[in-house]
Design an enzyme around this catalytic site. Structure first.
Site, PDB file in Angstrom:
ATOM      1  N   GLY A 138     -35.230  25.121  65.922  1.00  0.00           N
ATOM      2  CA  GLY A 138     -36.125  26.140  65.952  1.00  0.00           C
ATOM      3  C   GLY A 138     -36.962  27.070  66.827  1.00  0.00           C
ATOM      4  O   GLY A 138     -38.345  27.693  65.720  1.00  0.00           O
ATOM      5  N   ASP A 185     -38.069  35.582  61.207  1.00  0.00           N
ATOM      6  CA  ASP A 185     -37.739  35.141  62.441  1.00  0.00           C
ATOM      7  C   ASP A 185     -37.115  36.478  63.345  1.00  0.00           C
ATOM      8  O   ASP A 185     -37.785  37.012  64.561  1.00  0.00           O
ATOM      9  CB  ASP A 185     -35.895  34.348  62.705  1.00  0.00           C
ATOM     10  CG  ASP A 185     -36.988  32.767  62.867  1.00  0.00           C
ATOM     11  OD1 ASP A 185     -37.690  32.764  61.767  1.00  0.00           O
ATOM     12  OD2 ASP A 185     -35.232  31.824  63.129  1.00  0.00           O
TER      13      ASP A 185
HETATM   14  C1  MEV Z   1     -36.534  29.590  60.048  1.00  0.00           C
HETATM   15  O1  MEV Z   1     -37.137  29.714  61.371  1.00  0.00           O
HETATM   16  C2  MEV Z   1     -37.495  29.818  59.440  1.00  0.00           C
HETATM   17  C3  MEV Z   1     -37.154  29.158  57.973  1.00  0.00           C
HETATM   18  O2  MEV Z   1     -38.496  28.878  57.183  1.00  0.00           O
HETATM   19  C4  MEV Z   1     -36.138  29.738  56.857  1.00  0.00           C
HETATM   20  C5  MEV Z   1     -36.042  31.382  57.096  1.00  0.00           C
HETATM   21  O3  MEV Z   1     -37.939  31.739  56.650  1.00  0.00           O
HETATM   22  O4  MEV Z   1     -35.145  32.672  57.218  1.00  0.00           O
HETATM   23  C6  MEV Z   1     -37.104  27.687  57.745  1.00  0.00           C
END
Ligand code: MEV
Length: 347
Positions: A138, A185
């Site tokens: 994460g 990200d």
């Molecule tokens: C991943 O860090 C965040 C999500 O919302 C996926 C994305 O935004 O690409 C789960």
């Protein structure tokens, strides 16, 4: 010369951001991915020797053949590369292919061919990756490694790579890892600043009026972003009105949090985090282990806590103050977190 990029944490709005709702993310400068690109005499022109101990890979790939991850998997040189049996199995997309793709995207962007940049057809390239960011936790390890590789390639070529361009190129590589990423990200990692993000738009830098203290805890369970995002998509397809309603509320929370952050009303973030967590539970991306960690953080004094990122494992984030951070940190470790650390946003 080595280039670097930070980890990231999503404060509000994960998953809903894939469906066009706003989200807030912050860089985690305490954890860095580093990349270095040099010439190599070990491999010939057009080949890339990769040293990536964190994904258990040391070997060569052919840069001339752009292709899918399955094609790339076949390109590992027999006897040259070694896949470590104990290496993390997540994310499911081949991380080595992702590294080669990042180098290719950068070369393509700067109009360089692998042979031309080595200056000699008999000489290849060598990419060394060192990352402090746990994989599939994460914390944006794949996007951070990608941005570091893009920067290393730009440095090698003597070119500059503005943050916006790095984010765009990294998103193309992230599509290899995660299928349909929102781009949050790559954007927060490339810009290295807190952002308010809506998919498909330029990220808005977020001014942080009063420092925010967060305790971040790695649950120790790796989770694949692609699988978590795919799972939400399947459930959304089965119940679009229900899921759209959840996404709307998550987006509204991100917008409220933006106002609170910009006006220094940090205490308002606690209840917003807890409500965001409940909505993530309804999306089906939380786990009993994450909820144990969240409860432990709250019992230790956090006014709000939530999972951060794709869920299914990975990261928990708790709101803290300078006074409560240590107790929350210790509470998270006592409840089974693999590691925890305190970070301040906007200090
Ligand atoms: C991943 O860090 C965040 C999500 O919302 C996926 C994305 O935004 O690409 C789960």
């Amino acid at each position: 010369m080595s280039a670097s990029a930070p980890g990231k944490a999503i404060l509000f709005g994960e998953h809903a951001v894939v469906y066009g709702r706003p989200a807030i993310a912050v860089p985690v400068h305490a954890l860095q991915a580093r990349a270095e690109l040099t010439t190599s005499e070990v491999v010939e022109g057009g080949m890339l020797w990769i040293e990536a101990p964190e994904v258990g890979f040391s070997g060569a790939v052919d840069l001339q053949l752009a292709g899918s991850s399955s094609e790339r998997a076949d390109l590992r040189q027999p006897g040259g590369g070694s896949a470590d049996e104990d290496a993390p199995k997540e994310p499911p997309a081949d991380p080595v292919a992702g590294l080669a793709l990042a180098v290719e995207r950068a070369l393509e962007h700067f109009g360089a061919t692998p042979e031309a940049i080595a200056g000699d057809r008999s000489v290849g390239l060598r990419l060394e990756i060192r990352s402090e960011i746990p994989v599939a936790a994460g914390l944006g390890s794949s996007a951070a490694v990608t941005v570091a590789v893009l920067r290393a390639a730009a440095e090698y070529l003597g070119e500059s790579l503005p943050a916006g361009t790095a984010a765009e190129l990294a998103l193309k590589v992230e599509q290899h890892y995660h299928g349909t990423p929102s781009g949050i990200d790559s954007a927060v990692i490339a810009h290295g600043k807190p952002i308010y993000f809506v998919k498909g738009e330029q990220p808005t830098p977020l001014s942080v009026a009063a420092p925010i203290t967060l305790v971040l805890a790695d649950s120790g369970r790796a989770a694949s972003t692609r699988q978590m995002v795919d799972g939400v998509r399947q459930r959304w397809e089965a119940d679009r009105p229900g899921y759209e309603g959840l996404f709307d509320r998550i987006g509204a929370i991100a917008a409220e949090a933006r106002r609170a952050i910009q006006s220094g009303q940090i205490a308002e973030l606690g209840p917003l985090m807890s409500e965001n967590q409940q909505l993530l539970e309804q999306l089906g991306v939380s786990t009993p282990q994450l909820e144990v960690l969240i409860a432990a953080a709250q019992a230790a004094g956090a006014p709000g806590a939530k999972l951060s990122g794709a869920g299914g494992g990975g990261l928990v984030m708790a709101l803290a103050t300078a006074e409560t951070a240590e107790a929350i940190h210790d509470g998270l470790l006592a409840a089974g977190a693999a590691r925890a650390f305190t970070t301040q946003i906007g200090s």
